[in-house]
Design an enzyme around this catalytic site. Sequence first.
Site, PDB file in Angstrom:
ATOM      1  N   GLY A   1      47.381  54.631  85.244  1.00 23.55           N
ATOM      2  CA  GLY A   1      48.265  55.914  84.657  1.00 23.55           C
ATOM      3  C   GLY A   1      47.631  56.389  83.547  1.00 23.55           C
ATOM      4  O   GLY A   1      46.593  55.777  83.321  1.00 23.55           O
TER       5      GLY A   1
ATOM      6  N   GLY B   1      47.094  56.209  80.413  1.00 23.92           N
ATOM      7  CA  GLY B   1      47.196  55.335  79.742  1.00 23.92           C
ATOM      8  C   GLY B   1      47.130  55.885  78.166  1.00 23.92           C
ATOM      9  O   GLY B   1      47.301  55.194  76.983  1.00 23.92           O
TER      10      GLY B   1
ATOM     11  N   ASP C   1      45.514  50.498  73.632  1.00 25.64           N
ATOM     12  CA  ASP C   1      46.096  51.419  72.077  1.00 25.64           C
ATOM     13  C   ASP C   1      46.490  52.638  72.283  1.00 25.64           C
ATOM     14  O   ASP C   1      46.970  53.221  71.344  1.00 25.64           O
ATOM     15  CB  ASP C   1      45.024  50.844  70.819  1.00 25.64           C
ATOM     16  N   GLY C   2      45.798  53.287  73.320  1.00 25.47           N
ATOM     17  CA  GLY C   2      46.229  54.794  73.791  1.00 25.47           C
ATOM     18  C   GLY C   2      45.297  55.639  72.858  1.00 25.47           C
ATOM     19  O   GLY C   2      45.505  56.714  72.946  1.00 25.47           O
TER      20      GLY C   2
ATOM     21  N   ASP D   1      40.890  56.397  90.912  1.00 20.28           N
ATOM     22  CA  ASP D   1      41.753  56.984  89.636  1.00 20.28           C
ATOM     23  C   ASP D   1      40.951  57.915  88.921  1.00 20.28           C
ATOM     24  O   ASP D   1      41.587  58.599  88.149  1.00 20.28           O
ATOM     25  CB  ASP D   1      42.437  55.878  88.684  1.00 20.28           C
TER      26      ASP D   1
ATOM     27  N   ASP E   1      36.974  62.721  83.998  1.00 23.08           N
ATOM     28  CA  ASP E   1      36.734  61.107  83.199  1.00 23.08           C
ATOM     29  C   ASP E   1      35.126  61.016  82.847  1.00 23.08           C
ATOM     30  O   ASP E   1      34.607  60.123  83.559  1.00 23.08           O
ATOM     31  CB  ASP E   1      37.504  60.030  83.803  1.00 23.08           C
TER      32      ASP E   1
HETATM   33  P1  AMP Z   1      38.776  54.579  82.610  1.00 21.47           P
HETATM   34  O1  AMP Z   1      38.038  53.267  83.067  1.00 21.47           O
HETATM   35  O2  AMP Z   1      38.702  55.043  81.329  1.00 21.47           O
HETATM   36  O3  AMP Z   1      39.136  55.431  83.853  1.00 21.47           O
HETATM   37  O4  AMP Z   1      40.623  53.892  82.458  1.00 21.47           O
HETATM   38  C1  AMP Z   1      41.138  53.241  83.539  1.00 21.47           C
HETATM   39  C2  AMP Z   1      42.678  53.027  82.895  1.00 21.47           C
HETATM   40  O5  AMP Z   1      42.887  52.531  81.492  1.00 21.47           O
HETATM   41  C3  AMP Z   1      43.234  54.409  82.964  1.00 21.47           C
HETATM   42  O6  AMP Z   1      44.496  54.443  83.580  1.00 21.47           O
HETATM   43  C4  AMP Z   1      43.339  54.827  81.345  1.00 21.47           C
HETATM   44  O7  AMP Z   1      44.301  55.617  80.920  1.00 21.47           O
HETATM   45  C5  AMP Z   1      43.472  53.190  80.850  1.00 21.47           C
HETATM   46  N1  AMP Z   1      42.849  53.344  79.365  1.00 21.47           N
HETATM   47  C6  AMP Z   1      41.587  53.165  78.965  1.00 21.47           C
HETATM   48  N2  AMP Z   1      41.448  53.153  77.815  1.00 21.47           N
HETATM   49  C7  AMP Z   1      42.595  52.955  77.362  1.00 21.47           C
HETATM   50  C8  AMP Z   1      43.287  53.036  75.901  1.00 21.47           C
HETATM   51  N3  AMP Z   1      42.344  52.953  74.871  1.00 21.47           N
HETATM   52  N4  AMP Z   1      44.577  52.917  75.730  1.00 21.47           N
HETATM   53  C9  AMP Z   1      45.378  52.966  76.665  1.00 21.47           C
HETATM   54  N5  AMP Z   1      45.128  52.987  78.291  1.00 21.47           N
HETATM   55  C10 AMP Z   1      43.723  53.186  78.385  1.00 21.47           C
HETATM   56 MG    MG Z   2      39.870  56.946  84.063  1.00 23.09          MG
END
Ligand code: AMP
Ligand code: MG
Length: 507
Positions: free
Chosen positions: A103, A105, A138-139, A265, A275
């Site tokens: 989601g 995040g 941490d968002g 995703d 992304d």
């Molecule tokens: P990604 O590999 O960057 O596509 O991230 C995979 C998932 O992890 C996605 O759902 C992102 O929203 C979540 N995510 C990555 N980094 C963070 C973060 N620092 N805080 C919250 N969610 C994260």
């Molecule tokens: Mg992503």
Amino acid sequence: MTAVSDPAAAPRFDAAVPLLPPARRFAALGDDYAPQTATTPLPEPSLLHFNQDLALRIGLDPQAARQAEFAQAMAGNRPWSGYPPVSSVYAGHQFGVFVPQLGDGRAHLVAELQGRDGARWELQLKGGGQTPWSRFADGRAVLRSSIREYLASEAKHALGIPTTRALSLVGSPAPVRRETIESAAVVCRAAPGFVRFGHFEFFYYQGRHDRLAPLADHVLNEHFPQFADRPDRYAAWLAEVVEGTARLMARWQAVGFCHGVMNTDNFSILGLTIDYGPYGFIDAFDAHHVCNHSDEGGRYAYDQQPMIGHWNCSRLLQACLPLLAAQPEQAVEIAQSLLDRYPPAYAEAMTRAWADKIGLRELRPEDPELINRYLGILHRGHSDFTRSFRHLSRLRTDTDGPAHGVRDEIADLAGFDAWTVDYRARLRAENSNDAERATRMNAVNPKYVLRNHLVQRAIEQARQGSHGEIDTLFRLLRRPFDEQPELERYADEPPVAERHIEVSCSS
Ligand code: AMP
Ligand code: MG
């Protein structure tokens, strides 16, 4: 009297562009898809870069960027008037393994607009704080990865490749823990929509199949209205998604772009590149190049990307089976026929793109072999991908002498000299005109791409508090096909010491 400099009297920047009517908003799908989620304020936000052209296109007043409230809004410290932010839930196959809940995040949808260009624009802040989908993270996003996303989005767009865009880059001194302590930043991404393959996977694997149609209908009505009234609308739409994804993969291959994390995703239902994490534009060509240091098995290597795009479409179609037919066997049959559209769509787009890159107007049966031989020469000699295509436009057909201006870029000279005999013969067979061909080739083979070492230098400068290099790269890469003599050095191969910068999923 109303003075323009009076901040209270100045129109709020977000008053200029109308929000989409509620029924057209992604957020209108409701809590099951995207619950309201407030952003978490960041201290001392400052606008590090702002995309004026995009702002104008959307209809935002570029002067607005000068207002302090704009940096506040782009940091997530002030909501857009009349639009409570939402964050959406999705799932995804990560490195081949299904993860039932991911989601947004660290992404908040903060506005859905009817742009001045007539298009729909969604604005999303990446790094605006935790959401219900943050899991243990941490968002936040760090400055390093935000600069990478901001520049790559716009560089990709200028190459003519479908992508999410970037409107602003805001920095904050707030500390963020990664391998070391870094500072926070927020990119405002802009796109017609941010629906991913994984949005459909979430509801399918949860067994909430009744939630698929409302999502699909939103996507159809807003993004594929040409199919919305057809009785076979889901199949027609998915056929377009499959073919759009195939075409996108061909576009990536043609500029030597490696995405790095091609999880479902991270695949857009609109066929956009989305992304930007550990991506890379290939310098020294290696067909098996892996740009993401965390990808130890090389699942997302350059030469695997087209196959992975195909596999990701199979995952999307699986999740959409309940939309295709009531009878499971019939749904599978339709899904298979949709998936089968990928290989020919990819082959057609890719063959045309390579032919354009070597300046062929016509396509002949022997051309794929000629193209593959050239790629083999680059691969064997690890020649610079961007430069070897760019300089190939200097080859002449009015002489059989050495191909000056190209040979300097090539290491496998024996292979290359033999290849030029056949290449010249092929060009002559279609009466190719050297000057006209060079113009065509230079319009598809960029001179400048966002090489890792260039973005790394901008990051290092920014860490010292200076943002000039972000602006230089931003301006340079808006015109990637144009000669820009004052910035010629940005077309160079990376110096030896900067050839193996490691980028990973940490962001
Ligand atoms: P990604 O590999 O960057 O596509 O991230 C995979 C998932 O992890 C996605 O759902 C992102 O929203 C979540 N995510 C990555 N980094 C963070 C973060 N620092 N805080 C919250 N969610 C994260
Ligand atoms: Mg992503």
